[in-house]
Design a protein around this motif. Sequence first.
Motif, PDB file in Angstrom:
ATOM      1  N   ASP A  48       0.813  -1.223   0.000  1.00  0.00           N
ATOM      2  CA  ASP A  48       0.000   0.000   0.000  1.00  0.00           C
ATOM      3  C   ASP A  48       0.846   1.272   0.000  1.00  0.00           C
ATOM      4  O   ASP A  48       0.342   2.381   0.150  1.00  0.00           O
ATOM      5  N   ALA A  51       1.141  -4.722  -6.468  1.00  0.00           N
ATOM      6  CA  ALA A  51      -0.036  -3.884  -6.711  1.00  0.00           C
ATOM      7  C   ALA A  51      -1.296  -4.736  -6.916  1.00  0.00           C
ATOM      8  O   ALA A  51      -1.233  -5.840  -7.453  1.00  0.00           O
ATOM      9  N   ASP A  52      -2.382  -4.221  -6.436  1.00  0.00           N
ATOM     10  CA  ASP A  52      -3.667  -4.906  -6.519  1.00  0.00           C
ATOM     11  C   ASP A  52      -4.072  -5.058  -7.996  1.00  0.00           C
ATOM     12  O   ASP A  52      -4.156  -4.084  -8.734  1.00  0.00           O
ATOM     13  N   TRP A  53      -4.360  -6.299  -8.434  1.00  0.00           N
ATOM     14  CA  TRP A  53      -4.626  -6.514  -9.871  1.00  0.00           C
ATOM     15  C   TRP A  53      -5.931  -5.858 -10.321  1.00  0.00           C
ATOM     16  O   TRP A  53      -6.110  -5.518 -11.473  1.00  0.00           O
ATOM     17  N   LEU A  54      -6.839  -5.637  -9.352  1.00  0.00           N
ATOM     18  CA  LEU A  54      -8.103  -5.011  -9.730  1.00  0.00           C
ATOM     19  C   LEU A  54      -7.924  -3.535 -10.033  1.00  0.00           C
ATOM     20  O   LEU A  54      -8.699  -2.943 -10.762  1.00  0.00           O
ATOM     21  N   GLU A  55      -6.875  -2.945  -9.435  1.00  0.00           N
ATOM     22  CA  GLU A  55      -6.676  -1.513  -9.624  1.00  0.00           C
ATOM     23  C   GLU A  55      -5.641  -1.210 -10.694  1.00  0.00           C
ATOM     24  O   GLU A  55      -5.308  -0.054 -10.915  1.00  0.00           O
ATOM     25  N   LYS A  56      -5.127  -2.282 -11.305  1.00  0.00           N
ATOM     26  CA  LYS A  56      -4.057  -2.067 -12.293  1.00  0.00           C
ATOM     27  C   LYS A  56      -4.575  -1.412 -13.555  1.00  0.00           C
ATOM     28  O   LYS A  56      -5.698  -1.658 -13.953  1.00  0.00           O
TER      29      LYS A  56
END
Lengths: 277, 296
Positions: A246, A272-277
Motif C-alpha cells: 500500500d 499492486a492490486d490486480w483489480l486496480e491495475k
Amino acid sequence: MKKLFSAISVAALLATTSAATAAQCTNDTWNKVMTRGKMVVGVKADYKPWGFRNESGEIVGMEIDMAKAAADAMGVDLELVPVQSSNRMQFLEQGKIDMMIATMSDRDDRRKIVGIVQPNYYTSGTNVMAPKALGLTKWEDLRGKPVCGKQGAFYNKIVAERYGAEIIAFTGNAEAKQALRDKKCIAWVYDDSSIGSDLASGNWDEFEMPLVSEDDNPWGLAVPLEEKNCIFGNFMSGLSYNMLADGSLVELEKKWGIKPTQFLADKLENFADWLEK
Amino acid sequence: MIRRIPGLDTKAATDLAVLHPFDPNGSTAPDGLLVSRWMAKLPLWTPLALAALIFAWPMAALAQNFTYGDAFDTLLRWMPFLIKSGFLFNVLISFFAMLIGTLLGTALGLGQISLNPVVRWFAWAVTQTFRNSPWLVLLFIVLLAFPFEIVIGTVIIPVPDWMKAVVGLSLPVMANISEIVRGAVISVPTAQWEASESLAFSRTQTLWRIILPQCFKRMIPPWMNWYAILTMATPLCSLLGVEELLTLTRQAMEGADNHPELLVPFYSFALLIFFLYCYPIARLTIRLERRFMVKL
C-alpha cells in the motif's frame, strides 16, 4: 482400581496429543505478548534514520514506525529495546525481545537462528566513501589497504575476504569517519544509502562513493525461529506485505529523508492490486 | 637544614651500594590511596582549566558546513538528556554497586579474621579471586549468566541490564572492601585484644565494642577511594550495551549525523562530568585521611 487405571491412560493419551500439537505451534511469544498487553521490539538506536535517538532521548526512525504499526494492529503497547548488531539475535533467542526490526540483512546463516519473515522490507548495498584524490575505481583497489568500518557489520568480513582489504573496525561511525579524515584508512565501508546522504549533506565535498554497490542485501524483520510459521510469523509477514503493497513504506522512506530506493518502488509495482491495475 | 643521604640524593661515599630492604607494609609500600591522592593534589581550578581547554580546541580546519561551533551547539542541546539518562545512571550503578560491595565485603573481611580455619580460608579464597580478576571479565560473566527476568509462579521480575552491571561491579568492590576491613582490624594493636580479654569481654564483644569502632574511622578514606575508582569504572558497562553515559554519548553522536567534529566535544564532556563528580570526593578523602591519621 480399574477406574483409576483408565483415568490415568486417558490422561496420558491427552498428554501425548497435546504434546504433539505443542511441537508444531505453541505460540509462546505471541501468547505472552497478548497476555501482557505489551510487545518488546528490538530496534537500533544508533542507525540514523532507521533507528536513532532524538534530542529528548526517545528512539525514533523508520523501523520504529514499523514497530508502532505492528503494535497498533495487535492492540498492544510497544516497548523499544535498543539492540546492537552483535547482540540482537541473542536477545531474540533468549526471549528478551519478542521481535526484532533492526536493520538486519537477511542471510542464510541468520535464518538458522532467528525466524526472518518474508517479504523483506528494505534493502541496502555495500559501498565505500573515499577521498576523491585517491581516484578509486574498482573494489580490487582496496587490496592490502586499511579500510575503516563499524563493528558488527557483516560486510566487513566479505570485503576483507573477497578483496583483501584490512578492516579497522570502530565502535561508532563518528570514530570511523574521523579515522578516514585522519588518513588512517583509505576508505570507509558502509551502507550505500547512508554514505549517499552523508555526501549529499555537503560536509564531505572532497569525498566520493566511487565503487559499484555490492551485495545488495534485503533486510528482514525477525520473530523467534519456532514461531516463524505460526501466528506471530504469519502476522508479521502479512504486515510486511501490506506495508510494501500500500506504499506506506515508501511514505516512511520519504518521511525520514531517505533517498528513494528502487527496491521499494519495485515491490510497490509487483504487489499492486490486480483489480486496480 | 635538610639531611643529605649519601647514595640517594648526594654522591655515594662508598661504592658498596646499600639498598633499603623492600617492606610491603613500610615506607616503600605502594600507596593505597594513590588515585585519590593524585586527584586531590590537582588545584581547585583544574575543572575550569579543563573546560577552557576543550572550548579552546583549535577550530577544526577540515569542517565545511558543520563547524566546531555547531558541534558545541549540538552538545548543549543533548546535554540534559546525557546527564539525566546517562550520567545519573552511572551514579546509580556506582551507588548500588558500592552498597552491595560494602555489605558483602564487610562480611567477607570479618570472615578473613575468623578463628574457624574453614571460614577463614573460604573468605580469603573468595577475596583473592575477585580482587585479582579483570573487572570486564566479571561483568561479562554476570551479564551473560544472569537471566533477563525471573519468573516466580505468575510473578515476573524483570532484571534490567544495569542491575546486572551493579552485581558485576560489586564483586571486585566486595573483594577490595574485604581487604580494607581485614587490614583495619589487624592495624589495631593486639594488646587491645589481650586487655579486653582480661576484662572478660568475649571475642564478639571485643570485636564489636572495642576494635571495630576504632577501625571505622580508618576505613573511611580507603572506602571513599574505592568509590571514586568504581565510579570511574562504570563506563565499562557501555561495552556490554548497558544504557549509561558512554553508550548514550555514542547514540547521541549517531543521532546528530556522526560528524567527526562531535567527537572531541562529546567525549570531553564525558571526561569533565566524571571529573567534576570524583574530584570533590578525592579532596574529601585526603582531608579525612589527614584528620584520622594517627598522630605521634
